[in-house]
Write a protein that holds these residues in place. Structure first.
Motif, PDB file in Angstrom:
ATOM      1  N   VAL A 173      34.578  -0.446 -28.202  1.00  0.00           N
ATOM      2  CA  VAL A 173      34.797  -1.340 -29.346  1.00  0.00           C
ATOM      3  C   VAL A 173      35.818  -0.745 -30.310  1.00  0.00           C
ATOM      4  CG1 VAL A 173      33.708  -2.404 -31.358  1.00  0.00           C
ATOM      5  CG2 VAL A 173      32.498  -2.356 -29.169  1.00  0.00           C
ATOM      6  N   VAL A 174      35.625   0.519 -30.680  1.00  0.00           N
ATOM      7  CA  VAL A 174      36.502   1.156 -31.670  1.00  0.00           C
ATOM      8  C   VAL A 174      37.914   1.330 -31.136  1.00  0.00           C
ATOM      9  CG1 VAL A 174      36.921   3.292 -32.954  1.00  0.00           C
ATOM     10  CG2 VAL A 174      34.607   2.328 -32.843  1.00  0.00           C
ATOM     11  N   HIS A 175      38.037   1.694 -29.846  1.00  0.00           N
ATOM     12  CA  HIS A 175      39.347   1.999 -29.262  1.00  0.00           C
ATOM     13  C   HIS A 175      39.828   0.892 -28.314  1.00  0.00           C
ATOM     14  CE1 HIS A 175      38.974   5.922 -31.056  1.00  0.00           C
ATOM     15  NE2 HIS A 175      37.885   6.182 -30.364  1.00  0.00           N
ATOM     16  N   ARG A 176      39.411  -0.328 -28.572  1.00  0.00           N
ATOM     17  CA  ARG A 176      39.760  -1.440 -27.670  1.00  0.00           C
ATOM     18  C   ARG A 176      41.257  -1.631 -27.515  1.00  0.00           C
ATOM     19  NH1 ARG A 176      37.530  -3.029 -32.331  1.00  0.00           N
ATOM     20  NH2 ARG A 176      38.630  -4.445 -33.733  1.00  0.00           N
TER      21      ARG A 176
ATOM     22  N   GLU B 129      44.878   6.734 -35.941  1.00  0.00           N
ATOM     23  CA  GLU B 129      45.204   5.568 -36.751  1.00  0.00           C
ATOM     24  C   GLU B 129      43.964   5.035 -37.466  1.00  0.00           C
ATOM     25  OE1 GLU B 129      47.133   2.743 -34.268  1.00  0.00           O
ATOM     26  OE2 GLU B 129      48.911   4.001 -33.953  1.00  0.00           O
ATOM     27  N   GLY B 130      42.787   5.498 -37.051  1.00  0.00           N
ATOM     28  CA  GLY B 130      41.552   5.081 -37.694  1.00  0.00           C
ATOM     29  C   GLY B 130      40.770   6.294 -38.155  1.00  0.00           C
ATOM     30  N   ASP B 131      39.456   6.234 -38.003  1.00  0.00           N
ATOM     31  CA  ASP B 131      38.579   7.324 -38.393  1.00  0.00           C
ATOM     32  C   ASP B 131      38.826   8.533 -37.502  1.00  0.00           C
ATOM     33  OD1 ASP B 131      36.528   9.030 -39.082  1.00  0.00           O
ATOM     34  OD2 ASP B 131      34.950   7.509 -39.014  1.00  0.00           O
ATOM     35  N   ALA B 132      39.282   9.631 -38.091  1.00  0.00           N
ATOM     36  CA  ALA B 132      39.634  10.821 -37.309  1.00  0.00           C
ATOM     37  C   ALA B 132      38.422  11.435 -36.624  1.00  0.00           C
ATOM     38  CB  ALA B 132      40.292  11.864 -38.209  1.00  0.00           C
ATOM     39  N   LYS B 133      37.214  11.135 -37.086  1.00  0.00           N
ATOM     40  CA  LYS B 133      36.023  11.683 -36.449  1.00  0.00           C
ATOM     41  C   LYS B 133      35.726  11.012 -35.109  1.00  0.00           C
ATOM     42  CE  LYS B 133      33.861  12.604 -40.931  1.00  0.00           C
ATOM     43  NZ  LYS B 133      32.716  12.291 -41.814  1.00  0.00           N
ATOM     44  N   LEU B 134      36.360   9.859 -34.852  1.00  0.00           N
ATOM     45  CA  LEU B 134      36.079   9.092 -33.641  1.00  0.00           C
ATOM     46  C   LEU B 134      37.199   9.188 -32.615  1.00  0.00           C
ATOM     47  CD1 LEU B 134      34.518   5.863 -35.188  1.00  0.00           C
ATOM     48  CD2 LEU B 134      33.362   7.925 -34.401  1.00  0.00           C
ATOM     49  N   ILE B 135      38.141  10.112 -32.808  1.00  0.00           N
ATOM     50  CA  ILE B 135      39.231  10.266 -31.844  1.00  0.00           C
ATOM     51  C   ILE B 135      39.122  11.631 -31.170  1.00  0.00           C
ATOM     52  CG2 ILE B 135      40.715   8.731 -33.176  1.00  0.00           C
ATOM     53  CD1 ILE B 135      41.825  12.235 -33.061  1.00  0.00           C
ATOM     54  N   SER B 136      39.647  11.703 -29.961  1.00  0.00           N
ATOM     55  CA  SER B 136      39.617  12.955 -29.213  1.00  0.00           C
ATOM     56  C   SER B 136      40.530  13.980 -29.871  1.00  0.00           C
ATOM     57  CB  SER B 136      40.081  12.709 -27.776  1.00  0.00           C
ATOM     58  OG  SER B 136      40.284  13.934 -27.104  1.00  0.00           O
ATOM     59  N   ASP B 137      39.993  15.169 -30.088  1.00  0.00           N
ATOM     60  CA  ASP B 137      40.812  16.212 -30.706  1.00  0.00           C
ATOM     61  C   ASP B 137      41.264  17.246 -29.697  1.00  0.00           C
ATOM     62  OD1 ASP B 137      38.402  17.360 -30.217  1.00  0.00           O
ATOM     63  OD2 ASP B 137      38.207  18.348 -32.160  1.00  0.00           O
TER      64      ASP B 137
ATOM     65  N   GLY C  51      30.543  10.270 -25.654  1.00  0.00           N
ATOM     66  CA  GLY C  51      30.813   8.961 -25.066  1.00  0.00           C
ATOM     67  C   GLY C  51      31.984   8.282 -25.742  1.00  0.00           C
ATOM     68  N   THR C  52      32.022   8.318 -27.070  1.00  0.00           N
ATOM     69  CA  THR C  52      33.109   7.687 -27.817  1.00  0.00           C
ATOM     70  C   THR C  52      34.434   8.400 -27.583  1.00  0.00           C
ATOM     71  OG1 THR C  52      31.572   6.947 -29.525  1.00  0.00           O
ATOM     72  CG2 THR C  52      33.899   7.046 -30.120  1.00  0.00           C
ATOM     73  N   LEU C  53      34.419   9.725 -27.634  1.00  0.00           N
ATOM     74  CA  LEU C  53      35.653  10.492 -27.466  1.00  0.00           C
ATOM     75  C   LEU C  53      36.170  10.395 -26.033  1.00  0.00           C
ATOM     76  CD1 LEU C  53      34.923  13.691 -29.581  1.00  0.00           C
ATOM     77  CD2 LEU C  53      35.818  11.476 -30.293  1.00  0.00           C
ATOM     78  N   PHE C  54      35.270  10.206 -25.081  1.00  0.00           N
ATOM     79  CA  PHE C  54      35.671  10.043 -23.683  1.00  0.00           C
ATOM     80  C   PHE C  54      36.539   8.791 -23.531  1.00  0.00           C
ATOM     81  CE2 PHE C  54      34.780   8.904 -19.177  1.00  0.00           C
ATOM     82  CZ  PHE C  54      35.240  10.077 -18.591  1.00  0.00           C
ATOM     83  N   VAL C  55      36.152   7.724 -24.202  1.00  0.00           N
ATOM     84  CA  VAL C  55      36.957   6.493 -24.156  1.00  0.00           C
ATOM     85  C   VAL C  55      38.318   6.741 -24.780  1.00  0.00           C
ATOM     86  CG1 VAL C  55      37.130   4.103 -24.940  1.00  0.00           C
ATOM     87  CG2 VAL C  55      34.930   5.001 -24.170  1.00  0.00           C
ATOM     88  N   ASP C  56      38.345   7.402 -25.931  1.00  0.00           N
ATOM     89  CA  ASP C  56      39.624   7.651 -26.590  1.00  0.00           C
ATOM     90  C   ASP C  56      40.531   8.537 -25.748  1.00  0.00           C
ATOM     91  OD1 ASP C  56      41.439   7.502 -28.865  1.00  0.00           O
ATOM     92  OD2 ASP C  56      40.933   9.607 -29.210  1.00  0.00           O
TER      93      ASP C  56
END
Length: 359
Positions: A337-340, A193-201, A242-247
């Motif tokens: 923050v991004v995936h709150r 739903e947001g920046d595809a680079k910041l989501i788990s693929d 770290g970011t993708l782990f949260v997602d």
């Protein structure tokens, strides 16, 4: 030519500045294609590369034993690059293959035969080895891998991943096979739903497939992964992980969400307590706290070694842990923050069937 009973296959390879790895990846794929005796097309999606990946693929395509389709798009991240390849694919089956992954010569023939003989699993996950020739910095992740999935890694065998066993064995989309409709549905469920680079693929895609038919992890379907070889690449990768782990895990259960939030806050609390002890002159307590933190950080080495983690993997973990912690924690904070909103999304909970059905 396709053997009787075989299914047609599309291999989707996303690539971004992968010129150093593409020739050997495609050479290994070519040998696997020859041994598989099936109809194969290869869809390579150049995700905005600035190196000579395009020219390399054009040259390799001339003598390749299957058709190669090359797509080019602005840099959008691996999720959307894979999706572009899936949309273009015409095979009944799709193999997601990363540009750094080398298939074992007989692995494609093995998994295609297994998929015909046993159509029950919705997907097939390769058993992926880390290249033993990798430099030390590339082997850091072996300790976490052997820590969490040691039971499987001590005795690799065909293993089914379902909603209840999903977290009990290693998995990934670096070399993953499924019917095209299954993979397309999984991508739609995980659509960003947001920046595809910041989501788990991978994790969300694999979890959906595990819950909707299951995934067979099969050592006969084998591949080798070439990890990053530079310190800068390792740092950038740690930050992104770290970011993708949260997602991947936020909102999937209350305990997991709590652990993620705690991991984001705990270092700040630890530094505050340590500083307070120093300010009040309690140096002994400060040293004891610092020593305890070091021991906790190194504790995974013990179960990893018990689970037969290679010695170079343990050495890599000990050497690069100080380098890893800061970038990974920073990425974790960014992910929170991004995936709150994901922490409050009930559709992400394990076993839930809620979600999107189209993009």
């Amino acid at each position: 030519m396709t053997a009787p009973g075989q299914l047609t296959l599309s291999v989707v390879i996303p690539t971004y500045n992968s010129a150093p790895w593409l020739p050997s990846t495609l050479e290994a794929l070519a040998e696997a294609v020859r041994r598989s005796q099936t109809q194969v097309e290869v869809v390579i999606v150049d995700d905005g590369s600035t190196d000579d990946s395009h020219e390399l693929v054009v040259r390799i395509a001339e003598g390749f034993p299957a058709s190669i389709v090359l797509l080019r798009q602005p840099n959008s991240g691996r999720f959307l690059a894979r999706w572009a390849g899936i949309e273009r694919a015409t095979g009944q089956l799709v193999l997601l293959l990363d540009s750094r992954v080398i298939l074992a010569p007989d692995s494609l023939a093995h998994v295609l035969s297994a998929a015909v003989d046993d159509p029950e699993p919705a997907g097939w996950n390769a058993h992926v080895y880390t290249d033993p020739a990798s430099p030390l910095v590339g082997r850091f992740w072996e300790v976490p891998t052997y820590l969490f999935w040691g039971d499987y890694l001590r005795d690799p065998r065909p293993y089914d991943l379902t909603s209840t066993t999903f977290d009990s064995a290693p998995k990934g989309t670096g070399a993953f096979l499924a019917r095209r409709d299954v993979i397309a549905a999984a991508f739609c469920q995980a659509w960003p739903e947001g920046d595809a680079k910041l989501i788990s693929d991978d994790t969300k895609i694999l979890r959906w497939i595990a819950e909707n038919g299951g995934i067979r992890l099969d050592p006969g379907f084998a591949a080798t992964y070439r990890p990053r070889t530079t310190l800068g690449g390792f740092i950038r990768h740690s930050f992104d992980r770290g970011t993708l782990f949260v997602d991947s895990y936020a909102g999937t259960s209350v305990p997991r969400s709590f652990v993620l939030l705690f991991a984001a806050v705990a270092p700040l609390l630890g530094v505050a307590v340590l500083a307070s002890l120093v300010l009040i002159g309690n140096g002994v307590a400060a040293l004891a706290l610092a020593a305890a933190c070091v021991l906790i950080a190194l504790a995974p080495v013990v179960p990893a070694e018990f689970n037969r983690c290679p010695g170079r993997g343990i050495a890599a973990y000990i050497c690069y842990l100080p380098v890893f912690l800061g970038p990974f924690w920073s990425g974790l904070v960014r992910g929170v923050v991004v995936h709150r909103n994901a922490f409050f999304d009930r559709s992400r909970s394990v076993g839930s069937t809620a979600g999107k059905t189209n993009k």
